[in-house]
Design an enzyme around this catalytic site. Structure first.
Site, PDB file in Angstrom:
ATOM      1  N   LYS A 199      21.707  65.452  35.735  1.00 45.22           N
ATOM      2  CA  LYS A 199      21.247  66.466  36.685  1.00 45.22           C
ATOM      3  C   LYS A 199      20.856  67.694  35.881  1.00 45.22           C
ATOM      4  CE  LYS A 199      22.545  69.257  40.634  1.00 45.22           C
ATOM      5  NZ  LYS A 199      23.523  69.472  41.715  1.00 45.22           N
ATOM      6  N   LYS A 254      18.093  63.492  38.382  1.00 43.51           N
ATOM      7  CA  LYS A 254      17.675  64.506  39.366  1.00 43.51           C
ATOM      8  C   LYS A 254      17.175  65.728  38.646  1.00 43.51           C
ATOM      9  CE  LYS A 254      19.800  67.552  42.713  1.00 43.51           C
ATOM     10  NZ  LYS A 254      21.037  67.940  43.361  1.00 43.51           N
TER      11      LYS A 254
HETATM   12  C1  PBG Z   1      24.660  71.171  44.446  1.00 45.01           C
HETATM   13  C2  PBG Z   1      23.456  70.397  44.796  1.00 45.01           C
HETATM   14  C3  PBG Z   1      22.139  70.854  44.659  1.00 45.01           C
HETATM   15  C4  PBG Z   1      21.307  69.869  45.136  1.00 45.01           C
HETATM   16  C5  PBG Z   1      22.106  68.816  45.573  1.00 45.01           C
HETATM   17  N1  PBG Z   1      23.445  69.151  45.346  1.00 45.01           N
HETATM   18  C6  PBG Z   1      21.607  72.146  44.200  1.00 45.01           C
HETATM   19  C7  PBG Z   1      22.135  72.788  43.027  1.00 45.01           C
HETATM   20  O1  PBG Z   1      22.552  72.157  42.064  1.00 45.01           O
HETATM   21  O2  PBG Z   1      22.127  74.009  43.071  1.00 45.01           O
HETATM   22  C8  PBG Z   1      19.814  69.998  45.177  1.00 45.01           C
HETATM   23  C9  PBG Z   1      19.072  69.038  45.989  1.00 45.01           C
HETATM   24  C10 PBG Z   1      17.690  69.456  46.319  1.00 45.01           C
HETATM   25  O3  PBG Z   1      17.127  70.412  45.773  1.00 45.01           O
HETATM   26  O4  PBG Z   1      17.117  68.780  47.180  1.00 45.01           O
HETATM   27  N2  PBG Z   1      25.795  70.436  44.146  1.00 45.01           N
END
Ligand code: PBG
Length: 331
Positions: A199, A254
């Site tokens: 991520k 991601k």
């Molecule tokens: C946070 C989380 C995020 C997303 C999913 N879980 C955002 C972040 O890391 O700030 C983002 C998903 C998206 O942008 O569609 N645990």
């Protein structure tokens, strides 16, 4: 080696039947997972300005939504809660309240639709006053091991509520192993772990942070001390391999569309089920262009999803899941 005119690659593109029969990758509704934002209250559907067509749903509305997903044969739903300010705290303890919003939503979904897979997000960002995925010390440092012990409680509370799959998206070190051990000790042998292994500290999560109201809490701070540097892909392989050793069943990359090389490497080099998350910013970009008439929404969205599959993703979390299911049915 055959050359022109023995080989004319255009022969394979000449007609629709040949094109179809020679297509290497397909997109099928069974590969789609729908992320849904949930809120407290009754009979509520709130629009999200930066994500046209996506709404925050109260649990009763979530149930109606889930019925539609089942009709469309979408196999799984991923829940993301909007948590009210007064429930946020320094340690995010609301995350493992057995009667919290997520836990109630999971129970309601599993009671009505036992075959719809429910995936829950394991991370503290909805629950902390800092908007960070972990606990902050006085200097704003995110504390790894202290956070992991809360994530474990959170994952257990989701499993107890009936979640089929828990998905740690927090990027703390060692959390997959800790969650796996806790699930095994508590007898949750079939609860799957979807590890957000790679991520990235992406700039494409903005609309999501609007959707869950966490932008204000973050106060402009980023997440680059725990989410990955987007210049790296060797490191993604290290993250994935560690998560496999720690007990991940499925790994995730991601965002998706700008990270196709990472998806490809993970799938090729690690070989386990690999999911990709087409994030809010990817959805927002496509929708903005479509609403301006600059792109054809259906064609561009289906292409974006098929290309994520071609890179190697087994399944895709996407805000287009519902629309794509309908478009694929039309074809
Ligand atoms: C946070 C989380 C995020 C997303 C999913 N879980 C955002 C972040 O890391 O700030 C983002 C998903 C998206 O942008 O569609 N645990």
């Amino acid at each position: 080696m055959s050359t022109f005119p023995q080989t004319r690659l255009r022969r394979l593109r000449h007609d629709a039947a040949t094109r179809q029969l020679c297509q290497e990758t397909h997109l099928h509704v069974s590969q789609l997972i729908y992320p849904v934002f949930i809120i407290e209250g009754k009979n509520l559907r709130e629009e999200i300005e930066s994500m046209p067509g996506i709404e925050r749903l109260s649990v009763d509305q979530l149930i109606l939504e889930a019925a539609q997903l089942c009709d469309l044969n979408i196999p799984a739903i991923a829940l993301f809660p909007v948590i009210e300010g007064e429930l946020k705290s320094s340690h995010g303890n609301e995350a493992y309240n057995p009667n919290g919003l997520v836990q109630r939503a999971v129970r309601a979904l599993k009671a009505e639709f036992p075959h719809l897979m429910v995936i829950t997000d394991v991370a503290l960002d909805p629950y902390t006053e800092s908007g960070q995925d972990g606990i902050c010390d006085a200097n704003g440092e995110i504390l790894n091991d202290e956070t992991v012990s809360i994530l474990v409680e959170q994952a257990l509370s989701h499993a107890e509520a009936g979640a089929d799959m828990v998905a740690p998206s927090d990027m703390m070190d060692g959390r997959i192993g800790a969650v796996r051990e806790a699930l095994e000790s508590a007898g949750f042998f079939n609860t799957k772990i979807l590890a957000y292994s790679a991520k990235y500290a992406s700039n494409f999560y903005g609309p999501f942070r609007d959707a869950v109201n966490s932008s204000g809490y973050l106060q402009g701070k980023g997440k680059e001390t725990y989410q990955m540097n987007f210049g790296n892909s060797d490191e993604a392989i290290r993250e994935v391999k560690l998560d496999i050793e720690e007990g991940a069943d499925i790994v995730m990359v991601k965002p998706a569309g700008l990270y196709l090389d990472v998806i490809h490497r993970v799938k090729k080099e690690c070989g386990l089920p690999t999911f990709a998350y087409q994030v809010s910013g990817e959805y927002a970009m496509l929708m903005a262009a479509a609403e301006n008439g600059w792109l054809d929404e259906k064609k561009a969205a289906l292409e974006s999803l098929l290309c994520i599959r071609r890179a190697g993703a087994n399944a895709i979390l996407t805000y287009f899941a519902k629309k794509a299911a309908i478009w694929l049915r039309e074809e």
